[in-house]
Design an enzyme around this catalytic site. Structure first.
Site: not given
Length: 537
Positions: A401, A426
């Site tokens: 992330s 992500h």
């Protein structure tokens, strides 16, 4: 070369430069964090505007609006969503929260929350409206003990969207189906409209949007339930007079420049996906670490010059030790391996170097290694955006992330306009459920590139078998922020993403916004039909 140093901006203390974003890490939330069961990559995305722009904040909210709310208060709200804060980048105009499941961005006038997995994002919405009312001072409907309703700020606009789930049966709360999500939102807002974009039996995308000057649905009382429950269910109403005036005057400058680009990718190339595994990232860091140590040693050798062990006529300052009249070459001579007592404690062997633990375990340091090695840091390079900050995290055993806070060049200290934007990435790299997402609100015109160039750069990192692109853009203002020719050119470029064929293109004309949805498949893709866990509405 990949930098393997611990980033200098990863600190709990503010930057010494006013207006420059700085980062705070929540180390308690990162303990034993594991992505093994995070199979549902596609995120839920909620964007709530409480004002059309920072300059239009009501007096009761103060100049900082939502940014005046403490981090602890937001963390308590996120407990309802079932995710934790890993770290925060604070800046003049936006605070970026990197979460255990995706991201949150807090501006003075709006909040963006994006969560993946089995998080219950919409369960945090009532508390979010209460915080905006009581903590940030936005106009609101007071709490009512009789109806058990919380105080709730009245939003300006609400956007909720997501891709179709891969594993809908794992979802909880109101997220088990799109129909349930729409019902939940309709119970809160009067002016909502729901859309499904794409093929019901293929890749598709859902959107719920309210019009400007959103009105809250009145609470259901026993008397009202008998008399006008149907009115609560109504989704389309005549716009209030305030909205009519706004339509006549046109959108604010911030609204007029508002655009969000999302690239949602599935079936990632397995070789490309390996760079988001901890073991692979650590190997990259290890190679860079020892290469850097080797280069430092060679540099030290060159700088030392000749070192004379015995006084002799050949004494000089050019740097090498004279042995038996021979001057060894730099490549076969290591000053740290000589027998002098000054050098006896050094060795050039790699095994004598201590490899930092933070480069072998999950966290922000390896996240930075990955963001640089995969090319993510080049999307908005510091050469053009010197005040940009990227906060990245690599999970165990895999998963990644990152949040980026991107002040416009030369505008880091300008709080008079919305000049700071964001991007977020992500990645769920496991082959059975591989997925990656990229989202940004950095205007394409600001980058000097076309939207297609950014999409191609993102897709090159992951090389997905298929992906969809949604471009959500405010309609041009009366004086024309964008010309028809430029729009046509951009559309043409988006039809030819290198290495892919465009399968679908759908255009929606929404209230104040244009939405273009495109779906692509790689030319050599042989993976068959999309894996659908959720079909249609």
């Amino acid at each position: 070369m990949v930098s393997i140093d611990i980033p200098q901006h990863y600190t709990a203390s503010p930057s010494s430069f006013t207006g420059t974003p700085h980062l705070t890490i929540n180390r308690e939330a990162t303990v034993d964090l594991d992505s093994t069961n995070a199979f549902e990559g596609p995120e839920k995305l909620l964007e709530v505007w409480f004002s059309p722009s920072p300059s239009a904040l009501p007096a009761s909210a103060g100049p900082n609006g939502l940014k005046a709310v403490s981090a602890d208060t937001w963390k308590e709200m996120l407990d309802l969503v079932n995710c934790k804060v890993l770290s925060t980048i604070e800046s003049e105009q936006v605070d970026a929260y990197l979460l255990s499941e995706s991201s949150m961005f807090v501006f003075p006038y709006k909040l963006v929350l994006k969560t993946c997995g089995t998080t219950t994002l919409l369960c945090g919405l009532p508390r979010m409206l209460e915080i905006a009312a009581l903590e940030a001072g936005f106009p609101h409907v007071a709490a009512n003990a009789i109806t058990s309703t919380l105080a709730a700020a009245t939003p300006y606009r609400v956007f909720y969207s997501r891709k179709n789930y891969l594993y809908p049966d794992q979802q909880r709360g109101p997220h088990r189906s799109w129909r349930d999500e729409v019902r939940y939102l309709d119970k809160m807002f009067l002016s909502g409209s729901a859309y499904m974009i794409g093929k019901m039996n293929g890749e598709h995308w859902y959107l719920y949007i309210t019009g400007p000057d959103t009105r809250l649905t009145p609470p259901i009382t026993p008397d009202r339930e008998k008399s006008d429950l149907g009115e609560t269910e109504t989704k389309f109403l005549n716009m209030p007079e305030k909205m009519t005036a706004m339509q006549l005057n046109g959108p604010t400058a911030v609204e007029a420049q508002d655009e969000t680009l999302e690239v949602l990718m599935t079936d990632l190339d397995e070789n490309n996906a390996r760079q988001f595994y901890l073991d692979d990232a650590s190997a990259v860091a290890e190679g860079s670490y020892f290469q850097k140590a080797y280069e430092a040693r060679k540099s030290a050798i060159r700088s030392l010059g000749v070192i004379h062990e015995n006084a002799s006529p050949e004494s000089s300052l050019d740097g090498r030790t004279l042995n038996n009249g021979r001057v060894p070459h730099d490549d076969d001579f290591d000053v740290f391996e000589q027998t002098s007592s000054d050098h006896s404690g050094f060795s050039s062997e790699e095994e004598d170097l201590t490899f930092p633990e933070e480069l072998t375990t999950e966290g922000h340091t390896l996240g930075t290694v990955v963001s640089e090695s995969c090319g993510l840091s080049d999307l908005y390079p510091t050469s053009k955006y010197p005040d940009a900050r990227v906060d990245a995290y690599l999970f165990t055993p895999c998963g990644f992330s990152a949040n980026g806070v991107i002040p416009a060049p030369g505008c880091a200290n300008d709080s008079s306009a919305s000049t700071t934007h964001y991007f977020t990435v992500h990645v769920t790299p496991e082959p059975q459920c591989s997925y990656a997402s990229f989202e940004t609100n950095v205007p394409a015109r600001q980058t000097g590139r076309e939207t297609a160039d950014i999409v191609e750069q993102v897709v090159k990192i992951f090389r997905p078998g298929r992906f969809s692109v949604t471009l959500f853009e405010a309609k041009p203002t009366a004086d024309g922020f964008s010309s028809g020719i430029a729009e046509a050119k951009r559309s043409s470029r988006m039809e030819a993403i290198k290495g892919y064929r465009r399968v679908d293109r759908i255009v929606h004309d929404l209230d104040g916004y244009d939405l273009v949805f495109r779906y692509y498949e790689r030319h050599d893709w042989k993976g068959g039909a999309p894996r659908l866990g959720e079909n249609g509405y």
